[in-house]
Design a protein around this motif. Structure first.
Motif, PDB file in Angstrom:
ATOM      1  N   THR A 247       0.853  -1.178   0.000  1.00  0.00           N
ATOM      2  CA  THR A 247       0.000   0.000   0.000  1.00  0.00           C
ATOM      3  C   THR A 247       0.885   1.222   0.000  1.00  0.00           C
ATOM      4  N   PHE A 259      -8.237   2.318   1.089  1.00  0.00           N
ATOM      5  CA  PHE A 259      -8.857   1.649  -0.056  1.00  0.00           C
ATOM      6  C   PHE A 259      -7.832   0.919  -0.923  1.00  0.00           C
ATOM      7  N   SER A 260      -6.577   1.372  -0.905  1.00  0.00           N
ATOM      8  CA  SER A 260      -5.524   0.596  -1.568  1.00  0.00           C
ATOM      9  C   SER A 260      -5.346  -0.746  -0.864  1.00  0.00           C
ATOM     10  N   VAL A 262      -7.567  -2.415   0.981  1.00  0.00           N
ATOM     11  CA  VAL A 262      -8.720  -3.285   0.736  1.00  0.00           C
ATOM     12  C   VAL A 262      -8.703  -3.802  -0.701  1.00  0.00           C
ATOM     13  N   HIS A 263      -8.322  -2.946  -1.648  1.00  0.00           N
ATOM     14  CA  HIS A 263      -8.238  -3.348  -3.057  1.00  0.00           C
ATOM     15  C   HIS A 263      -7.258  -4.512  -3.232  1.00  0.00           C
ATOM     16  N   SER A 296     -10.823  -7.415  -6.605  1.00  0.00           N
ATOM     17  CA  SER A 296     -10.298  -6.267  -5.861  1.00  0.00           C
ATOM     18  C   SER A 296     -11.320  -5.141  -5.836  1.00  0.00           C
ATOM     19  N   ARG A 297     -12.017  -4.937  -6.944  1.00  0.00           N
ATOM     20  CA  ARG A 297     -12.997  -3.857  -7.000  1.00  0.00           C
ATOM     21  C   ARG A 297     -14.275  -4.218  -6.235  1.00  0.00           C
ATOM     22  N   TRP A 299     -14.411  -5.968  -3.436  1.00  0.00           N
ATOM     23  CA  TRP A 299     -14.156  -5.733  -2.009  1.00  0.00           C
ATOM     24  C   TRP A 299     -13.900  -4.256  -1.725  1.00  0.00           C
ATOM     25  N   GLU A 300     -13.198  -3.583  -2.618  1.00  0.00           N
ATOM     26  CA  GLU A 300     -12.893  -2.166  -2.391  1.00  0.00           C
ATOM     27  C   GLU A 300     -14.146  -1.297  -2.478  1.00  0.00           C
ATOM     28  N   ASN A 301     -14.937  -1.478  -3.537  1.00  0.00           N
ATOM     29  CA  ASN A 301     -16.027  -0.549  -3.817  1.00  0.00           C
ATOM     30  C   ASN A 301     -17.401  -1.044  -3.396  1.00  0.00           C
ATOM     31  N   GLY A 304     -16.535  -2.210   0.367  1.00  0.00           N
ATOM     32  CA  GLY A 304     -15.796  -1.257   1.195  1.00  0.00           C
ATOM     33  C   GLY A 304     -16.284   0.167   1.155  1.00  0.00           C
TER      34      GLY A 304
END
Length: 502
Positions: A247, A259-260, A262-263, A296-297, A299-301, A304
């Motif tokens: 990160t 967010f990095s 989590v991504h 990744s997106r 979980w991130e968006n 998250g």
């Protein structure tokens, strides 16, 4: 046949071990390597790359694949051995077209270009890496020349998104852009959201501690992984028990590191969930860049940045940062982390404008490969496209053409399309999970992620590269990739935030 199968699998393990050693050197290069080691590192990676190419393309290996073909054809399509032989045959045929000399030159150039990029980015001067990037463009075209193609980018795209072609992606991106631009215009015409709550001073160590406490709950296993720092965050896997994320931290922007983290955790959860029996084979990795990016997106968006997620975690964040957030409501914070802005940086971009950043990069790399855009003109072309597509343009190279690492560590072509395709798939996969388990939404509000994680593992993760991306999408969702759910998701979410006042 049994002896041939044993020798074949042993060779695949040898290839995997050398590739892991290469990735360890690349991880070190991106994290802790001293600058003076750059030249030696390029030579090391070049040597190991030649070894991988030799192991992957020698006549004996090809003969084993040929001898195993009747065995493969006698097995059910979904047999692990059938999938392994099928995948290895595809890799062998691709690698055999590429010369050993090319592999050596390409890896050496990639290492040299990466280090030139680091220096150029630090100095905010594209000229410092321009000549290296010209070599990268020549090498990218040379790679494509080893294959028959409809478009020169097709062989480069095929490496990361098997079966995808430039014309298909252009068609998808046109539909995506046509759906996004009117909504971006409508949303950005509204009063801007106050983001001051996330743009205060958040000490680095406390940010990392909070982020790591969250990803543990998402399912990241620190017994099999770790987190470090890099100029451009990434996930990398050396073995089933060694999967690492990185990160980067801005102490005056909470969203950067969180967010990095989590991504990259989304990428890691995919790799952590692959069947351990596949280790040491080509099946022990995600099936494509697009499917990988979907995780990744997702979980991130979708998770998250959701209201439900922060209903659970925001009180904990307020406890960690009472001075900064004690007077900020949950709704204000939720709106701040979902604000839409015409911004310069892809990795910092909101969900709504993010894909426009990707489309710009995809178009520029096609233009370079087609010979319509020279490397020396790239910075100005970059600024022009940002001005026309996003209404904003960077006066610096650092926040312009130098911001992404991709062209400076590998090739030009095939690097970016997966980000937008992954966004589209993230909603399609999430909707399928919720359809199977409607309780997922309520569980997220309670900080419970096991049902969602288990569905993803059962329907996507465990298979690694056993199935192609198209096969995984169909198996998991019952449909081919479709853009409508993604556009509906964005429309509903951002109308809710900006246009209905909820």
């Amino acid at each position: 046949m049994e002896q041939t199968l044993h020798a074949f699998k042993k060779r695949l393990q040898e290839i995997a071990h050398v590739q892991s050693a290469m990735m360890m050197l690349e991880w070190d290069q991106s994290t802790y390597m001293p600058p003076a080691a750059a030249e030696a590192r390029g030579a090391q990676l070049s040597t190991l790359g030649k070894i991988v190419h030799q192991l992957s393309t020698d006549d004996r290996f090809g003969k084993w694949i040929e001898e195993l073909t009747p065995y493969r054809e006698s097995l059910p399509y979904d047999s692990d051995d059938a999938a392994l032989i099928r995948h290895a045959k595809r890799d062998y045929e691709r690698s055999s077209r590429v010369s050993e000399d090319y592999v050596s030159r390409s890896l050496k150039n990639a290492s040299e270009t990466y280090n030139a990029w680091v220096a150029a980015r630090k100095a905010d001067n594209f000229k410092l890496v321009e000549s290296q990037l010209e070599k990268t463009l020549d090498l990218s075209r040379e790679y494509a020349s080893f294959f028959p193609y409809e478009h020169i980018a097709d062989p480069l795209i095929d490496r990361s998104d098997f079966g995808m072609k430039a014309t298909t992606i252009q068609s998808i991106f046109k539909e995506l852009r046509d759906g996004l631009v009117p909504l971006v215009e409508e949303v950005t015409a509204q009063s801007p959201i106050d983001a001051s709550s996330v743009l205060q001073h958040f000490p680095k160590n406390e940010q990392i501690q909070f982020g790591e406490s969250v990803i543990k709950q998402l399912g990241f296993d620190f017994n099999r992984g770790r987190q470090d720092f890099a100029p451009h965050p990434f996930m990398i896997k050396f073995a089933h028990g060694d999967i690492r994320i990185t990160t980067r931290v801005k102490e005056h922007d909470f969203t950067e590191a969180f967010f990095s983290t989590v991504h990259e955790t989304g990428h890691a959860l995919y790799e952590l969930g692959i069947d351990p029996n596949y280790e040491g084979t080509p099946l022990h990795s995600g099936t494509s860049m697009s499917v990988h990016e979907s995780q990744s997106r997702l979980w991130e968006n979708i998770v998250g940045r959701s209201r439900g997620f922060w209903k659970h975690f925001y009180p904990q964040l307020q406890t960690a940062f009472p001075t900064q957030l004690s007077k900020t409501s949950l709704e204000s914070f939720y709106r701040a982390v979902n604000r839409v802005e015409r911004s310069l940086i892809r990795t910092d971009a909101d969900e709504l404008t993010y894909n426009l950043h990707v489309i710009i990069r995809f178009d520029l790399e096609l233009a370079m490969l087609e010979g319509k855009l020279s490397v020396k003109d790239l910075p100005e072309a970059w600024r022009s496209r940002y001005q026309s597509d996003l209404g904003i343009s960077s006066p610096t190279d650092k926040d312009g053409v130098l911001q992404d690492i991709h062209w400076y560590m590998d090739s030009i072509g095939g690097s970016f399309q997966g980000y937008a395709l992954g966004n589209i798939l993230s909603v399609q996969f999430f909707d399928a999970a919720v359809q199977a388990h409607p309780e997922i939404m309520a569980q997220i509000e309670k900080g419970e992620f096991s049902t969602l994680h288990s569905w993803l593992k059962q329907n996507i993760y465990q298979f690694g590269s056993k199935y192609t991306a198209d096969e995984i999408i169909k198996k998991a969702t019952g449909k081919e990739m479709t853009i409508a759910p993604y556009l509906n998701y964005l429309d509903q979410k951002y109308r809710d935030i900006y246009l209905t006042g909820k």
